[in-house]
Design a protein around this motif. Structure first.
Motif, PDB file in Angstrom:
ATOM      1  N   ALA A 165     -27.498  54.337  30.160  1.00  0.00           N
ATOM      2  CA  ALA A 165     -28.105  55.547  29.599  1.00  0.00           C
ATOM      3  C   ALA A 165     -27.378  56.785  30.104  1.00  0.00           C
ATOM      4  CB  ALA A 165     -29.581  55.592  29.956  1.00  0.00           C
ATOM      5  N   ASP A 166     -27.030  56.801  31.401  1.00  0.00           N
ATOM      6  CA  ASP A 166     -26.324  57.959  31.961  1.00  0.00           C
ATOM      7  C   ASP A 166     -24.949  58.122  31.327  1.00  0.00           C
ATOM      8  OD1 ASP A 166     -28.388  58.631  33.625  1.00  0.00           O
ATOM      9  OD2 ASP A 166     -27.563  57.645  35.405  1.00  0.00           O
ATOM     10  N   LEU A 167     -24.209  57.023  31.190  1.00  0.00           N
ATOM     11  CA  LEU A 167     -22.868  57.109  30.623  1.00  0.00           C
ATOM     12  C   LEU A 167     -22.937  57.490  29.146  1.00  0.00           C
ATOM     13  CD1 LEU A 167     -19.839  56.869  30.901  1.00  0.00           C
ATOM     14  CD2 LEU A 167     -20.041  54.379  30.553  1.00  0.00           C
ATOM     15  N   THR A 168     -23.918  56.931  28.444  1.00  0.00           N
ATOM     16  CA  THR A 168     -24.081  57.298  27.031  1.00  0.00           C
ATOM     17  C   THR A 168     -24.410  58.786  26.904  1.00  0.00           C
ATOM     18  OG1 THR A 168     -24.863  55.066  26.504  1.00  0.00           O
ATOM     19  CG2 THR A 168     -25.384  56.811  24.926  1.00  0.00           C
ATOM     20  N   THR A 196     -10.514  61.976  28.010  1.00  0.00           N
ATOM     21  CA  THR A 196     -11.636  61.438  28.788  1.00  0.00           C
ATOM     22  C   THR A 196     -12.698  60.836  27.873  1.00  0.00           C
ATOM     23  OG1 THR A 196     -11.231  63.070  30.533  1.00  0.00           O
ATOM     24  CG2 THR A 196     -13.397  62.007  30.487  1.00  0.00           C
ATOM     25  N   LEU A 197     -12.957  61.515  26.727  1.00  0.00           N
ATOM     26  CA  LEU A 197     -13.930  60.991  25.776  1.00  0.00           C
ATOM     27  C   LEU A 197     -13.508  59.611  25.270  1.00  0.00           C
ATOM     28  CD1 LEU A 197     -16.435  61.279  23.991  1.00  0.00           C
ATOM     29  CD2 LEU A 197     -14.997  62.482  22.306  1.00  0.00           C
ATOM     30  N   THR A 198     -12.233  59.470  24.921  1.00  0.00           N
ATOM     31  CA  THR A 198     -11.731  58.182  24.441  1.00  0.00           C
ATOM     32  C   THR A 198     -11.874  57.102  25.518  1.00  0.00           C
ATOM     33  OG1 THR A 198     -10.159  59.282  22.964  1.00  0.00           O
ATOM     34  CG2 THR A 198      -9.716  56.974  23.533  1.00  0.00           C
ATOM     35  N   GLN A 199     -11.519  57.437  26.755  1.00  0.00           N
ATOM     36  CA  GLN A 199     -11.630  56.481  27.847  1.00  0.00           C
ATOM     37  C   GLN A 199     -13.083  56.097  28.112  1.00  0.00           C
ATOM     38  OE1 GLN A 199      -9.600  58.548  31.010  1.00  0.00           O
ATOM     39  NE2 GLN A 199      -7.569  57.777  30.414  1.00  0.00           N
ATOM     40  N   ALA A 200     -13.966  57.057  28.079  1.00  0.00           N
ATOM     41  CA  ALA A 200     -15.380  56.794  28.338  1.00  0.00           C
ATOM     42  C   ALA A 200     -15.978  55.903  27.250  1.00  0.00           C
ATOM     43  CB  ALA A 200     -16.155  58.109  28.439  1.00  0.00           C
ATOM     44  N   GLN A 201     -15.632  56.196  25.992  1.00  0.00           N
ATOM     45  CA  GLN A 201     -16.143  55.370  24.892  1.00  0.00           C
ATOM     46  C   GLN A 201     -15.631  53.927  24.996  1.00  0.00           C
ATOM     47  OE1 GLN A 201     -14.667  57.859  21.708  1.00  0.00           O
ATOM     48  NE2 GLN A 201     -16.701  58.757  21.325  1.00  0.00           N
ATOM     49  N   SER A 202     -14.332  53.784  25.322  1.00  0.00           N
ATOM     50  CA  SER A 202     -13.751  52.458  25.469  1.00  0.00           C
ATOM     51  C   SER A 202     -14.399  51.708  26.633  1.00  0.00           C
ATOM     52  CB  SER A 202     -12.238  52.566  25.684  1.00  0.00           C
ATOM     53  OG  SER A 202     -11.659  51.295  25.910  1.00  0.00           O
ATOM     54  N   LEU A 203     -14.605  52.401  27.754  1.00  0.00           N
ATOM     55  CA  LEU A 203     -15.227  51.776  28.914  1.00  0.00           C
ATOM     56  C   LEU A 203     -16.651  51.327  28.590  1.00  0.00           C
ATOM     57  CD1 LEU A 203     -15.187  50.997  31.905  1.00  0.00           C
ATOM     58  CD2 LEU A 203     -15.982  53.322  32.422  1.00  0.00           C
ATOM     59  N   LEU A 204     -17.415  52.184  27.907  1.00  0.00           N
ATOM     60  CA  LEU A 204     -18.793  51.824  27.555  1.00  0.00           C
ATOM     61  C   LEU A 204     -18.815  50.587  26.659  1.00  0.00           C
ATOM     62  CD1 LEU A 204     -21.809  52.414  27.649  1.00  0.00           C
ATOM     63  CD2 LEU A 204     -21.497  53.958  25.699  1.00  0.00           C
ATOM     64  N   SER A 248     -23.161  65.653  36.851  1.00  0.00           N
ATOM     65  CA  SER A 248     -22.591  64.538  37.601  1.00  0.00           C
ATOM     66  C   SER A 248     -23.559  63.363  37.645  1.00  0.00           C
ATOM     67  CB  SER A 248     -22.227  64.981  39.010  1.00  0.00           C
ATOM     68  OG  SER A 248     -23.399  65.358  39.709  1.00  0.00           O
ATOM     69  N   PHE A 249     -23.026  62.153  37.690  1.00  0.00           N
ATOM     70  CA  PHE A 249     -23.835  60.962  37.947  1.00  0.00           C
ATOM     71  C   PHE A 249     -22.977  60.000  38.742  1.00  0.00           C
ATOM     72  CE2 PHE A 249     -21.414  59.361  34.443  1.00  0.00           C
ATOM     73  CZ  PHE A 249     -21.481  57.987  34.473  1.00  0.00           C
ATOM     74  N   SER A 250     -23.599  59.246  39.619  1.00  0.00           N
ATOM     75  CA  SER A 250     -22.833  58.413  40.540  1.00  0.00           C
ATOM     76  C   SER A 250     -23.260  56.949  40.523  1.00  0.00           C
ATOM     77  CB  SER A 250     -22.998  58.945  41.975  1.00  0.00           C
ATOM     78  OG  SER A 250     -24.381  58.973  42.326  1.00  0.00           O
ATOM     79  N   GLY A 251     -23.999  56.544  39.514  1.00  0.00           N
ATOM     80  CA  GLY A 251     -24.438  55.156  39.434  1.00  0.00           C
ATOM     81  C   GLY A 251     -23.298  54.197  39.116  1.00  0.00           C
ATOM     82  N   ALA A 252     -23.595  52.897  39.193  1.00  0.00           N
ATOM     83  CA  ALA A 252     -22.609  51.856  38.888  1.00  0.00           C
ATOM     84  C   ALA A 252     -23.346  50.655  38.301  1.00  0.00           C
ATOM     85  CB  ALA A 252     -21.844  51.443  40.140  1.00  0.00           C
ATOM     86  N   PRO A 253     -22.679  49.883  37.475  1.00  0.00           N
ATOM     87  CA  PRO A 253     -23.312  48.664  36.953  1.00  0.00           C
ATOM     88  C   PRO A 253     -23.462  47.636  38.080  1.00  0.00           C
ATOM     89  CG  PRO A 253     -21.016  48.759  36.282  1.00  0.00           C
ATOM     90  CD  PRO A 253     -21.314  50.068  36.948  1.00  0.00           C
ATOM     91  N   PRO A 254     -24.430  46.736  37.967  1.00  0.00           N
ATOM     92  CA  PRO A 254     -24.659  45.752  39.040  1.00  0.00           C
ATOM     93  C   PRO A 254     -23.553  44.700  39.088  1.00  0.00           C
ATOM     94  CG  PRO A 254     -26.051  45.254  37.159  1.00  0.00           C
ATOM     95  CD  PRO A 254     -25.382  46.567  36.841  1.00  0.00           C
ATOM     96  N   LEU A 255     -23.269  44.228  40.288  1.00  0.00           N
ATOM     97  CA  LEU A 255     -22.288  43.168  40.492  1.00  0.00           C
ATOM     98  C   LEU A 255     -22.906  42.071  41.350  1.00  0.00           C
ATOM     99  CD1 LEU A 255     -19.105  45.311  41.188  1.00  0.00           C
ATOM    100  CD2 LEU A 255     -19.471  43.802  39.209  1.00  0.00           C
ATOM    101  N   PRO A 256     -22.515  40.816  41.167  1.00  0.00           N
ATOM    102  CA  PRO A 256     -23.045  39.726  41.988  1.00  0.00           C
ATOM    103  C   PRO A 256     -22.717  39.956  43.462  1.00  0.00           C
ATOM    104  CG  PRO A 256     -21.761  38.870  40.134  1.00  0.00           C
ATOM    105  CD  PRO A 256     -21.527  40.337  40.164  1.00  0.00           C
ATOM    106  N   THR A 257     -23.619  39.549  44.336  1.00  0.00           N
ATOM    107  CA  THR A 257     -23.401  39.734  45.769  1.00  0.00           C
ATOM    108  C   THR A 257     -23.351  38.407  46.526  1.00  0.00           C
ATOM    109  OG1 THR A 257     -25.780  40.027  46.080  1.00  0.00           O
ATOM    110  CG2 THR A 257     -24.446  42.015  45.792  1.00  0.00           C
ATOM    111  N   GLY A 258     -24.098  37.410  46.089  1.00  0.00           N
ATOM    112  CA  GLY A 258     -24.156  36.144  46.822  1.00  0.00           C
ATOM    113  C   GLY A 258     -23.115  35.149  46.345  1.00  0.00           C
ATOM    114  N   ASN A 259     -22.858  34.147  47.188  1.00  0.00           N
ATOM    115  CA  ASN A 259     -21.935  33.077  46.834  1.00  0.00           C
ATOM    116  C   ASN A 259     -22.527  32.196  45.735  1.00  0.00           C
ATOM    117  OD1 ASN A 259     -19.845  33.698  48.621  1.00  0.00           O
ATOM    118  ND2 ASN A 259     -20.785  32.539  50.293  1.00  0.00           N
ATOM    119  N   PHE A 260     -21.640  31.600  44.986  1.00  0.00           N
ATOM    120  CA  PHE A 260     -22.028  30.592  43.997  1.00  0.00           C
ATOM    121  C   PHE A 260     -22.192  29.278  44.762  1.00  0.00           C
ATOM    122  CE2 PHE A 260     -21.135  27.748  40.321  1.00  0.00           C
ATOM    123  CZ  PHE A 260     -22.072  28.267  39.442  1.00  0.00           C
TER     124      PHE A 260
END
Length: 516
Positions: A165-168, A196-204, A248-260
């Motif tokens: 939502a923040d990135l959008t 930057t707009l092109t990069q942000a859209q591609s990243l999203l 400004s926003f400083s959030g990040a998408p979640p990433l796995p933390t534990g071992n498989f």
């Protein structure tokens, strides 16, 4: 390819002492009852000439070759991070499996005329498998995606929703600023805003493919080089957006933390709501079921075999065997399952010639096995891939035909006893797969990947002890005629395809009598 449990139609053993070359046909009106036991075991195989574990398809890294969809995830990650070598793995599996096959066969033959014998056999097969698959996560760099609908967590879903939502919102703000002419006074800054707009859209777009409505099952684990590179790209974009006077926003998408872990792997394989929805590797129940029933006929072409102990001669016959679709196949939900037969119709023709000279003799056999097409339910994936449940389809398999040859010399060491050897070779063509009639093709899936490794050959070596008795005792009285053979055989070599490195022990008993 399955070897006939009745190698050839056999006949009433003659009173002369040259009978260790088992006869090819029965005299008119004679009947034979056959009983056989076959014991086969293997835990390794030949794979294009190299020996490996029988379960070798799942003995190795858990990477794109094993996990469906991992290759597509890696492509997106390479695009996001710019890392050309970005690759995910969940560790390495060690897979061992020992297969024991026991076959009890019942059959018989009837001499219709002196030159025609018909026969049949019914095998009952018992399959027992001992399986062990373990996971080593040393060097693993991936884990379950937190937004996966089965293996994820609500907190990770909320984290992604907030970040998206923040990135959008940032993208919308930047579009509005460009449209209003906010950067027109500074061409350099305007160019940066457009870039930057092109990069942000591609990243999203890429992040939505990883986290959105159809998320990737696995992502790089937090702290790994790929995860760090992805977060660095996001942070750089966030800094640039702030420099363009956006909130400004400083959030990040979640990433796995534990071992498989082993538990994670088991859940991935067996959860009925997951993508695989299969049985555990070691869930291979003992199976007892009928094999492929065989019926056939032997036609005598010539018979000039010696009538004395030290004579010379030859005989020849043509054998035709038809194999029926009566066996039980391995199940698609068990990746290391073994069935009781091939369950497809076969028509096999063999030309058999015996040459005898006193105590020595040999049997020469050449043949062709026409393997006919049959329908099966299969998951469509190359060997070694954990095929998702949605790849299951009704397919038509057309097995490659088999050419085969064998030389079986023997030496008579006593009046009714002989030692024998066998040297066999066979070669099979590649299997062809297609969708069965009425089965809609599955998008992007080619059934022919199931034929990989099916083109094969093998050379076999065997030893046997053969006993034949006409039933006439030393007083000249007629008793029950009997043939018996114990044979050990193993695969000596294979240069092409996947062939079990098996040991086979076969015991045959044959009794004779009058039918009419």
């Amino acid at each position: 390819m399955r070897v006939s449990l009745l190698l050839l139609g056999l006949a009433l053993a003659p009173a002369s002492l040259v009978a260790q070359a088992l006869p090819l046909t029965l005299p008119k009106g004679k009947i034979r009852l056959d009983f056989s036991g076959r014991f086969e075991s293997f835990d390794r195989r030949f794979n294009d000439g190299t020996k490996e574990e029988w379960a070798g398809d799942f003995d190795g890294p858990l990477d794109r070759a094993t996990i469906a969809g991992l290759s597509e995830t890696e492509t997106i990650l390479k695009r996001i991070t710019g890392l050309s070598d970005a690759s995910l793995n969940l560790g390495r599996t060690s897979a061992l499996q020992l297969i024991n096959l026991g076959t009890l066969g019942f059959g018989g033959a009837v001499g219709v005329t002196d030159w025609l014998t018909i026969f049949g056999s019914v095998p009952f097969v018992r399959v027992k498998a001992r399986t062990r698959v373990s996971l080593d996560t040393t060097g693993a760099n991936a884990g379950f995606n937190g937004t996966d609908p089965v293996f994820g967590q609500a907190a990770a879903v909320a984290q992604w929703s907030l970040f998206a939502a923040d990135l959008t919102g940032q993208i919308g703000e930047l579009e509005d600023s460009l449209a209003s002419g906010f950067y027109d006074a500074d061409p350099t800054r305007k160019a940066l805003a457009q870039q930057t707009l092109t990069q942000a859209q591609s990243l999203l777009t890429d992040l939505q493919a990883l986290y959105g409505s159809s998320p990737a099952t696995f992502l790089p684990r937090s702290g790994t080089s790929i995860a760090n590179a992805m977060l660095q790209v996001i942070q750089t974009l966030q800094t640039r957006l702030t420099s363009l006077d956006l909130p400004s926003f400083s959030g990040a998408p979640p990433l796995p933390t534990g071992n498989f872990t082993d538990e994670s792997y088991a859940a991935y394989l067996t959860d009925p709501e997951g993508p695989i929805a299969a049985k555990a590797f070691d869930d291979v129940p003992e199976l007892s079921y009928v094999g492929d029933i065989e019926i056939g006929a032997v036609v005598r072409l010539l018979d000039h075999f010696p009538a004395s102990s030290y004579g010379k001669g030859m005989r020849s016959a043509l054998e035709t065997t038809v194999r029926l679709r009566t066996a039980r196949l391995d199940t698609p939900d068990r990746f290391l399952d073994v069935g009781t037969g091939d369950r497809q119709p076969d028509v096999e023709v063999n030309l058999v010639t015996d040459l005898g000279a006193g105590r020595f003799g040999t049997r020469v056999r050449v043949g062709y096995n026409l393997q006919l097409a049959g329908n099966q339910n299969r998951r469509i994936a190359p060997p070694g891939m954990l095929a998702p449940a949605n790849t299951l389809a009704g397919l038509r398999r057309n097995p490659g035909d088999v050419i085969q040859a064998a030389v079986q010399p023997y030496f008579r060491i006593a009046p009714y006893l002989a030692l024998g050897a066998s040297f066999d070779y066979w070669r099979r063509g590649a299997d062809a797969w297609d969708y069965a009639a009425g089965q809609p093709p599955l998008e992007g899936l080619d059934p022919n990947v199931l034929g990989e490794g099916s083109k094969a050959d093998a050379a076999l070596f065997g030893l046997s002890l053969i006993y034949t008795h006409s039933g006439v005792d030393r007083h000249g009285r007629q008793r029950l005629p009997l043939d018996a053979r114990v044979r050990w055989q193993r695969v000596a070599s294979s240069a092409t395809g996947r062939v079990a490195d098996s040991h086979v022990l076969t015991v045959d008993l044959r009794f004779y009598g009058n039918l009419f």
